[in-house]
Scaffold this active site. Structure first.
Site, mmCIF file in Angstrom:
data_model
loop_
_atom_site.group_PDB
_atom_site.id
_atom_site.type_symbol
_atom_site.label_atom_id
_atom_site.label_comp_id
_atom_site.label_asym_id
_atom_site.label_seq_id
_atom_site.Cartn_x
_atom_site.Cartn_y
_atom_site.Cartn_z
ATOM 1 N N ILE A 84 0.814 -1.220 0.000
ATOM 2 C CA ILE A 84 0.000 0.000 0.000
ATOM 3 C C ILE A 84 0.843 1.264 0.000
ATOM 4 O O ILE A 84 0.308 2.362 -0.078
ATOM 5 C CB ILE A 84 -0.962 0.029 1.206
ATOM 6 N N GLY A 85 2.138 1.143 0.096
ATOM 7 C CA GLY A 85 2.983 2.326 0.100
ATOM 8 C C GLY A 85 4.440 1.950 0.051
ATOM 9 O O GLY A 85 4.819 0.810 0.334
ATOM 10 N N LYS A 86 5.251 2.930 -0.325
ATOM 11 C CA LYS A 86 6.675 2.657 -0.461
ATOM 12 C C LYS A 86 7.453 3.904 -0.124
ATOM 13 O O LYS A 86 7.143 4.992 -0.611
ATOM 14 C CB LYS A 86 7.002 2.205 -1.892
ATOM 15 N N GLY A 87 8.437 3.755 0.746
ATOM 16 C CA GLY A 87 9.298 4.861 1.098
ATOM 17 C C GLY A 87 10.699 4.638 0.586
ATOM 18 O O GLY A 87 10.947 3.773 -0.255
ATOM 19 N N SER A 88 11.639 5.442 1.102
ATOM 20 C CA SER A 88 13.010 5.339 0.620
ATOM 21 C C SER A 88 13.669 4.034 1.037
ATOM 22 O O SER A 88 14.449 3.450 0.284
ATOM 23 C CB SER A 88 13.824 6.527 1.156
ATOM 24 N N PHE A 89 13.350 3.555 2.243
ATOM 25 C CA PHE A 89 14.039 2.379 2.765
ATOM 26 C C PHE A 89 13.088 1.283 3.216
ATOM 27 O O PHE A 89 13.532 0.275 3.746
ATOM 28 C CB PHE A 89 14.931 2.781 3.949
ATOM 29 N N THR A 106 8.995 -0.732 2.688
ATOM 30 C CA THR A 106 7.747 -0.946 1.964
ATOM 31 C C THR A 106 6.657 -1.216 2.986
ATOM 32 O O THR A 106 6.875 -1.948 3.955
ATOM 33 C CB THR A 106 7.870 -2.128 0.994
ATOM 34 N N VAL A 107 5.501 -0.622 2.782
ATOM 35 C CA VAL A 107 4.387 -0.787 3.712
ATOM 36 C C VAL A 107 3.334 -1.664 3.056
ATOM 37 O O VAL A 107 2.944 -1.430 1.908
ATOM 38 C CB VAL A 107 3.793 0.576 4.120
ATOM 39 N N ASP A 118 11.154 15.428 10.801
ATOM 40 C CA ASP A 118 10.667 15.087 9.454
ATOM 41 C C ASP A 118 9.153 15.251 9.385
ATOM 42 O O ASP A 118 8.452 14.400 8.838
ATOM 43 C CB ASP A 118 11.072 13.666 9.082
#
Length: 951
Positions: free
Chosen positions: A28-33, A35-36, A165
């Site tokens: 459902i989501g992806k960040g820099s480091f 994955t959700v 952040d």
């Protein structure tokens, strides 16, 4: 935490992997480091968000950040902070089981505000508090979210935590408690506790905000300073961008950027990199303005401005922040069932943990605070437009009063606006901001009065009318500032066209056209000999000309001196030769060339673009009196210099553009008529180009078009400042000045007017082509493999703005793609090729054009957008070094500028030597051939000395 969006749009790749008592489902989501994934608690069937981090991709510092985040989340229990349910670690991954926030993040919420009503959990909210057509969120929703964010920040501050952040992507949303209580459809999200879905502040019928992602957070007492660069650049505090030590006040800046974005729909500052972002912040001089179409009360604007101070000591303090009326006071404008259910009790207790004080929450719900005095929707509107009726003595005492001349949003005398880093095409950027003094001058020019807000219904209130007038001026200035941002370039186009129309329609210039011109001649002003105007006439529409293949009237003979290219335009043959020089390297790099008609062969070449300038230049053949150049003439020179450099950059961009979007078959033929290519083949835009090549060409064309736009914008700003000064002085007609001065002013006015009309036409054309290239780039990026760094799924969340209408919306550029780098490399290549040809005595006129074009490109690289009227360029590298010792100019540091200046000086030297050589050759060729002695033959007898009679 990785940004999460509703599953309907972002779910993919089901996993169904078991981790303890949880199952990992779709992403459902992806960040820099990390994955959700959406996960399921197997025993209860409740939904969770599982943040899965691949340890193999983390270095030691990132691992430390991850463990810090875990420890922080374990210690925090607050309804407006995402709770950590469980943590499991394997040999390759760490899985964090966290609260599932099904509405995604605040960034997605703002971006999709026009479609929020499609979500059943948000339908009632949109019905009661509709979102504005322009701008951000409804004022009630903004206050609601801001209160909840403030509650979480106060909780962190009491424990000496700095988040570092805070940004919309880290503010997650869940449906309102009221909706969850009555909705039984589908599985429920897992709750950390019963109190985790009961808001501390805000309104029960609105979505609930939760602060997430503590990967950069740390415990930082108020007396400590940190110096780690972390966070997201768009929301970073200036002290972090400057690599200075910072404290908890850095979070105040980030909170201000989030509040501003909720109010307006965009961050207060945008740039391609943190260096350019810092410059914009510093040059803004703490003057935070709001777009004219955003309507918010004074106290909300006040606290946003107090957050966004570049110096930490000038910002609002934490005690002042938590005691501000926006945080502690009631939310105005509530309707219906929200009135008696408003929760306004602040959470300033140091031990405001839900788990420790459940009884306090129950008492708050059982004894709600009485509703405010003004609760009607009409009263909210009245307050929004300036009628600040007091709700209570306490709130009124804290309401700031804005009066003309004392507004935090008014420009100051020391303002210096940001300019786009011409070196880097912005992710979200950028046309350049020009100087604030120009903004103040240029804002009224050509702007329709109807664009300003009108409050006729309250004209009987003199004080309010004065305040509203001041607000209108501030908002108009903000419009101009925003128009110079790359992402709002359409507004800049409106300003450019309005100013050009005003100059064209000016009766003073029309009268000046009938005044005889003073014979004069600049050594750099050479028009076509067979043209009475000295230049080429402007066609009705170059866009139609390019689309239909119409040719322009032929004008023969290049100008006498190519060295004059910097001050005036070129004839068609010159422009064609420049285009030929520009496309030369592309043949070797890409294997793609233009047909002969596009590089100037033939008696009537079809122009790729209108050569600069297409307006009357001074008549040739006259000699001036060699007096020092006056101010008007200097302005003319500066405008034409900037416009000429923009023309060279535009020609370079056209090389890329024509490789991306070939000409129609009617134009793509040589002297022998249409070629034998099939129409379908000619119209296949991607013929012979890979997807990666299309992406690279599109990025290069886009940054070059942006650079051209910045130079055109500067020319228009200089003309705008000159126009305003002349309007104030009333000296264009020259009726009260001596004859020669009057004629000089008349000629300057005519030439500036001609330049403005040319800039307007070129600006519109470049803007249109930049939009086409943007669309092609976005489409090509989608066709890349999913594991390619350029694929949209791999773009950083903060830089990913998809589906917008502005020129750069949805554009993420590869690192290293900069206009300066492209122009510098091309100038070097052209000059090297010209040097080789010069040594071989081949095509010396072409060498001269290549040298001249390279010089103009390097001058464009060094162009200082902070100087409306630049200082004269010094031929001495040492003097140029002294001029740029002050630091960076347009994102180029001194070392790089020094290298560019050295190359520029070498090319100028080569051009000077070449001109001398060409002059010698020309003189030699113009000399009559030596006469050979004629021998007389008479009867075959050869005369001899003996036959010569004596003297």
């Amino acid at each position: 935490m990785a940004s999460k969006t509703p599953s309907s749009s972002s779910s993919r790749r089901p996993r169904n992997v078991g981790v303890g008592s949880f199952t990992i489902n779709e992403e459902i989501g992806k960040g820099s480091f990390a994955t959700v994934y959406r996960g399921t608690h197997v025993p209860s069937g409740s939904l969770v968000a599982i943040k899965s981090v691949n340890l193999g991709r983390l270095n030691k510092k990132l691992k430390d950040n991850l463990y810090v985040e875990i420890e922080i989340l374990k210690s925090l229990h607050h309804p407006h902070i995402v709770a950590l349910m469980d943590c499991r670690e394997s040999t390759s991954h760490i899985h964090l089981m966290m609260e599932y926030c099904e509405l995604g993040d605040l960034s997605y919420f703002i971006k999709k505000r026009d479609k929020l009503a499609d979500n059943p959990s948000l339908f009632d909210m949109i019905r009661k508090y509709p979102m504005p057509v322009d701008g951000g969120l409804n004022q009630v929703v903004v206050r609601h979210f801001f209160k909840q964010l403030s509650s979480a920040m106060e909780f962190l501050r009491d424990r000496d935590f700095v988040h570092r952040d805070v940004k919309p992507q880290n503010l997650l949303l869940i449906p309102s408690p009221d909706w969850m209580a009555k909705s039984k459809n589908g599985p429920e999200a897992m709750k950390a506790s019963k109190e985790s879905i009961v808001p501390m502040v805000g309104i029960n019928s609105l979505p609930m905000l939760k602060l997430a992602d503590f990967g950069f957070a740390r415990s930082l007492p108020s007396t400590s300073l940190a110096e780690t660069l972390c966070g997201s650049p768009l929301y970073m505090a200036p002290e972090i961008l400057r690599y200075e030590k910072y404290d908890a006040r850095a979070d105040l800046w980030s909170i201000g950027t989030v509040l501003y974005e909720m109010m307006t729909g965009k961050p207060p500052f945008r740039a391609a990199n943190h260096v350019e972002l810092l410059r914009k912040i510093e040059q803004n001089e703490d003057e935070i303005r709001f777009p004219s179409k955003t309507v918010f009360s004074r106290d909300l604007k006040d606290i946003a401005r107090r957050f966004l101070k570049k110096r930490p000591e000038d910002r609002i303090t934490f005690p002042e922040y938590f005691a501000h009326p926006v945080v502690t006071g009631p939310i105005p404008g509530l309707v219906g069932e929200d009135l008696p259910k408003e929760i306004i009790t602040p959470s300033r207790s140091p031990e405001a943990s839900v788990a420790r004080h459940p009884s306090l929450r129950e008492r708050q719900r059982e004894n709600p605070t009485p509703k405010p005095v003004e609760t009607t929707y009409e009263s909210l509107i009245a307050r929004d437009i300036g009628e600040q009726a007091p709700r209570s003595p306490h709130i009124e005492a804290n309401q700031p009063v804005e009066i003309p001349g004392h507004k935090s949003g008014r420009p100051g005398s020391r303002d210096r606006p940001s300019a786009i880093s011409a070196a880097t095409a912005p992710n979200v950027d950028t046309l350049p901001r020009q100087r604030d003094r120009t903004e103040r001058h240029y804002a009224p020019i050509g702007r329709p009065v109807s664009r300003k807000p009108s409050y006729d219904e309250q004209a009987n209130l003199p004080v309010q009318e004065e305040i509203r007038s001041s607000d209108s001026i501030t908002e108009a200035e903000q419009d101009v500032r925003d128009a110079r941002e790359y992402v709002l370039v359409e507004k800049k186009a409106v300003e450019v066209n309005a100013f050009a129309d005003e100059m064209a329609a000016s009766p003073r210039l029309a009268h000046a056209n009938h005044i005889p011109k003073q014979p004069t001649r600049r050594h750099t002003s050479m028009g076509a000999p067979n043209s009475t105007s000295g230049a080429v006439a402007v066609p009705p529409s170059r866009a139609v000309q390019k689309a239909q293949g119409n040719t322009r009237p032929d004008t023969s003979s290049a100008r006498n001196s190519y060295g004059s290219y910097g001050k005036t335009g070129s004839s068609p043959s010159t422009a064609s030769a420049i285009a030929k020089a520009l496309q030369g390297a592309s043949v070797r790099v890409f294997g793609v060339s233009w047909s002969p008609t596009l590089i100037g062969k033939g008696p009537s070449p079809q122009q790729l673009y209108n050569p600069y300038p297409a307006y009357p230049t001074p008549n040739t053949g006259f000699i001036g009196d060699a007096r020092p150049i006056d101010e008007d003439q200097r302005v003319v020179n500066v405008i034409e210099d900037s416009a000429t450099r923009s023309d060279v950059v535009y020609g370079f961009a056209e090389v890329k553009y024509r490789q991306l979007i070939p000409l129609a078959p009617s134009m793509n033929h040589g002297l022998g008529g249409p070629n034998n290519e099939k129409v379908g083949d000619a119209m296949d835009e991607d013929d012979g180009l890979t997807v990666e090549a299309i992406v690279n060409l599109s990025e290069e064309a886009l940054v070059l078009y942006v650079k051209s736009l910045s130079l055109l914008s500067k020319s228009m700003d200089i003309a705008g400042a000159w126009w305003l000064r002349k309007n104030r002085g009333g000296v264009i007609s020259g009726g009260h000045t001596p004859g020669s001065d009057s004629s000089s002013a008349v000629q300057a006015g005519n030439r500036i007017n001609g330049a403005v009309q040319w800039v307007r036409t070129r600006f519109n054309e470049v803007l249109e082509k930049a939009e086409l290239v943007r669309l092609k780039l976005v489409e090509a990026q989608k066709r890349l493999p999913e594991d390619h760094p350029g694929h949209p799924s791999n773009h950083a969340t903060a830089s990913k703005i998809v589906g917008g209408s502005s020129t750069t919306d949805g554009v993420v550029l590869s690192s290293g793609i900069t206009a300066e780098k492209l122009m510098y490399d091309r100038a070097l290549e052209m000059s090297r090729t010209a040097a080789i040809n010069e040594l071989a005595n081949e095509d010396l006129p072409g060498c001269e054009i290549s040298y001249t074009t390279a010089i103009r490109m390097l001058e464009a690289v060094l162009e200082n957008d902070e100087e409306l009227i630049p200082r004269k360029r010094s031929p001495s590298l040492r003097e140029d070094k002294e001029k740029c010792d002050g630091g960076e100019v347009n994102g180029i540091n001194f070392g790089d500028r020094k290298d560019v200046l050295k190359v520029l000086q070498m090319i100028r030297t080569r051009l000077h030597v070449l001109k001398k050589k060409m002059a010698v050759i020309a003189r030699h060729q113009s000399m009559p051939p030596p006469s050979s002695p004629r021998h007389s033959h008479s009867g075959g007898t050869t005369p001899t000395i003996a036959n010569t009679p004596p003297h």
